[in-house]
Design a protein around this motif. Structure first.
Motif, mmCIF file in Angstrom:
data_model
loop_
_atom_site.group_PDB
_atom_site.id
_atom_site.type_symbol
_atom_site.label_atom_id
_atom_site.label_comp_id
_atom_site.label_asym_id
_atom_site.label_seq_id
_atom_site.Cartn_x
_atom_site.Cartn_y
_atom_site.Cartn_z
ATOM 1 N N THR A 57 -26.546 -27.656 4.234
ATOM 2 C CA THR A 57 -25.845 -29.378 3.592
ATOM 3 C C THR A 57 -25.077 -30.144 3.143
ATOM 4 N N HIS A 58 -24.013 -29.337 1.466
ATOM 5 C CA HIS A 58 -22.340 -29.364 1.707
ATOM 6 C C HIS A 58 -21.549 -28.270 1.744
ATOM 7 N N ALA A 59 -21.909 -28.000 3.456
ATOM 8 C CA ALA A 59 -20.874 -27.151 3.450
ATOM 9 C C ALA A 59 -19.325 -27.667 3.193
ATOM 10 N N ASP A 60 -18.846 -28.755 3.924
ATOM 11 C CA ASP A 60 -17.725 -29.899 3.856
ATOM 12 C C ASP A 60 -17.657 -30.337 2.074
ATOM 13 N N PHE A 61 -18.195 -29.750 1.821
ATOM 14 C CA PHE A 61 -18.364 -30.004 -0.245
ATOM 15 C C PHE A 61 -17.541 -28.733 -0.841
ATOM 16 N N CYS A 62 -18.269 -28.105 -0.465
ATOM 17 C CA CYS A 62 -18.473 -26.229 -0.691
ATOM 18 C C CYS A 62 -16.899 -26.198 -0.714
ATOM 19 N N HIS A 63 -16.184 -26.224 0.348
ATOM 20 C CA HIS A 63 -14.982 -25.862 0.744
ATOM 21 C C HIS A 63 -14.079 -27.050 1.018
ATOM 22 N N SER A 64 -14.397 -28.024 0.295
ATOM 23 C CA SER A 64 -13.082 -28.983 -0.448
ATOM 24 C C SER A 64 -12.867 -28.586 -1.591
ATOM 25 N N ALA A 65 -14.525 -28.273 -2.900
ATOM 26 C CA ALA A 65 -14.001 -27.510 -4.040
ATOM 27 C C ALA A 65 -13.062 -25.944 -4.152
ATOM 28 N N GLU A 66 -13.568 -25.265 -3.061
ATOM 29 C CA GLU A 66 -12.960 -24.069 -3.369
ATOM 30 C C GLU A 66 -11.564 -24.315 -2.912
ATOM 31 N N THR A 90 -41.738 -31.690 6.221
ATOM 32 C CA THR A 90 -41.443 -33.478 6.773
ATOM 33 C C THR A 90 -40.851 -33.338 6.891
ATOM 34 N N VAL A 91 -40.007 -34.093 8.178
ATOM 35 C CA VAL A 91 -38.666 -35.003 8.348
ATOM 36 C C VAL A 91 -38.791 -36.492 8.060
ATOM 37 N N PHE A 150 -28.999 -46.761 6.243
ATOM 38 C CA PHE A 150 -30.023 -45.988 5.859
ATOM 39 C C PHE A 150 -29.938 -45.991 4.685
ATOM 40 N N ALA A 151 -30.554 -45.688 4.225
ATOM 41 C CA ALA A 151 -30.527 -45.548 2.102
ATOM 42 C C ALA A 151 -30.700 -43.877 1.780
ATOM 43 N N CYS A 152 -31.392 -43.171 3.142
ATOM 44 C CA CYS A 152 -31.651 -41.934 3.163
ATOM 45 C C CYS A 152 -31.849 -41.627 4.392
ATOM 46 N N GLY A 153 -30.213 -40.554 5.296
ATOM 47 C CA GLY A 153 -30.646 -40.314 6.302
ATOM 48 C C GLY A 153 -32.114 -39.350 6.657
ATOM 49 N N ALA A 154 -32.316 -38.983 7.969
ATOM 50 C CA ALA A 154 -32.733 -38.407 8.165
ATOM 51 C C ALA A 154 -32.733 -36.410 7.449
ATOM 52 N N HIS A 155 -33.450 -35.855 7.319
ATOM 53 C CA HIS A 155 -33.913 -35.273 6.456
ATOM 54 C C HIS A 155 -34.854 -34.042 5.925
ATOM 55 N N SER A 156 -35.333 -32.610 5.733
ATOM 56 C CA SER A 156 -36.624 -32.027 5.322
ATOM 57 C C SER A 156 -35.968 -31.887 3.998
ATOM 58 N N ASP A 157 -37.054 -31.973 2.949
ATOM 59 C CA ASP A 157 -36.658 -31.096 1.666
ATOM 60 C C ASP A 157 -36.934 -29.908 1.240
ATOM 61 N N TYR A 158 -35.653 -29.199 0.652
ATOM 62 C CA TYR A 158 -35.704 -27.556 0.902
ATOM 63 C C TYR A 158 -36.320 -26.473 0.696
ATOM 64 N N GLY A 159 -37.512 -27.284 -0.934
ATOM 65 C CA GLY A 159 -38.217 -26.552 -1.476
ATOM 66 C C GLY A 159 -40.002 -26.927 -0.680
ATOM 67 N N MET A 160 -40.686 -26.153 -1.445
ATOM 68 C CA MET A 160 -42.139 -25.952 -0.965
ATOM 69 C C MET A 160 -42.748 -27.558 -1.234
ATOM 70 N N ILE A 161 -42.827 -28.211 -1.859
ATOM 71 C CA ILE A 161 -44.107 -29.551 -2.385
ATOM 72 C C ILE A 161 -43.408 -30.512 -2.411
ATOM 73 N N VAL A 165 -47.171 -39.836 -1.953
ATOM 74 C CA VAL A 165 -46.644 -39.415 -0.670
ATOM 75 C C VAL A 165 -45.992 -37.688 -1.207
ATOM 76 N N VAL A 166 -46.930 -36.760 -0.323
ATOM 77 C CA VAL A 166 -46.984 -35.944 -0.901
ATOM 78 C C VAL A 166 -45.875 -34.822 0.709
ATOM 79 N N ASN A 167 -45.063 -34.295 0.812
ATOM 80 C CA ASN A 167 -44.012 -33.877 1.363
ATOM 81 C C ASN A 167 -44.311 -32.183 1.065
ATOM 82 N N ILE A 168 -44.173 -31.361 2.625
ATOM 83 C CA ILE A 168 -44.282 -30.228 2.846
ATOM 84 C C ILE A 168 -42.747 -29.650 3.028
#
Length: 134
Positions: A120-129, A61-62, A1-12, A43-46
């Motif tokens: 989403t980035h818990a592993d990155f945040c813990h790694s940085a800490e 939208t996933v 995948f160029a970008c795995g399955a996800h939904s966008d965090y924000g509004m639109i 393309v408009v994603n909710i």
């Protein structure tokens, strides 16, 4: 995948594509459908925040992007439309009732984004800490 399955965090999210295929959207039945590129179209994603405001009436939208098999690389230009960081995101009165209470607790837009990024980035945040304490 160029970008795995996800939904966008924000509004639109508004997405201008480059004419190459690869974008797919997941339907409620878990099947994926191709979104063919259309010249000059967006393309408009909710996003997740909009779903919170509407109590799930409008679902986030996933989606995912498949890597092209051959040929051109795929480029996309997203625009993420978000409310102010301190805006309160709570179920709109027209989207809830006594029979349909709010499904999500109120949160500021900024805290929602930070919460989602942290998940989403818990592993990155813990790694940085860990690196900052060594």
């Amino acid at each position: 995948f160029a970008c795995g399955a996800h939904s966008d965090y924000g509004m639109i999210t508004l997405l201008l594509t480059d004419g190459n295929p690869g974008l797919q959207v997941r339907l409620n039945n878990e099947n994926w459908i191709d979104i063919p590129p259309r010249k000059g179209a967006f393309v408009v994603n909710i996003g997740d925040m909009f779903e919170r405001w509407t109590n799930g009436k409008f679902r986030s939208t996933v989606h995912r992007v498949l890597t092209p098999r051959v040929g051109n690389e795929r480029y996309s230009v997203p625009f993420f439309f978000e409310p102010d960081f301190d805006a309160l995101v709570k179920c709109l009165d027209v989207c809830c009732s006594e029979d349909n209470p709010p499904k999500f607790p109120p949160v500021t837009a900024g805290q929602h984004l930070l919460n989602m990024y942290g998940k989403t980035h818990a592993d990155f945040c813990h790694s940085a800490e860990d690196k900052s304490t060594n």
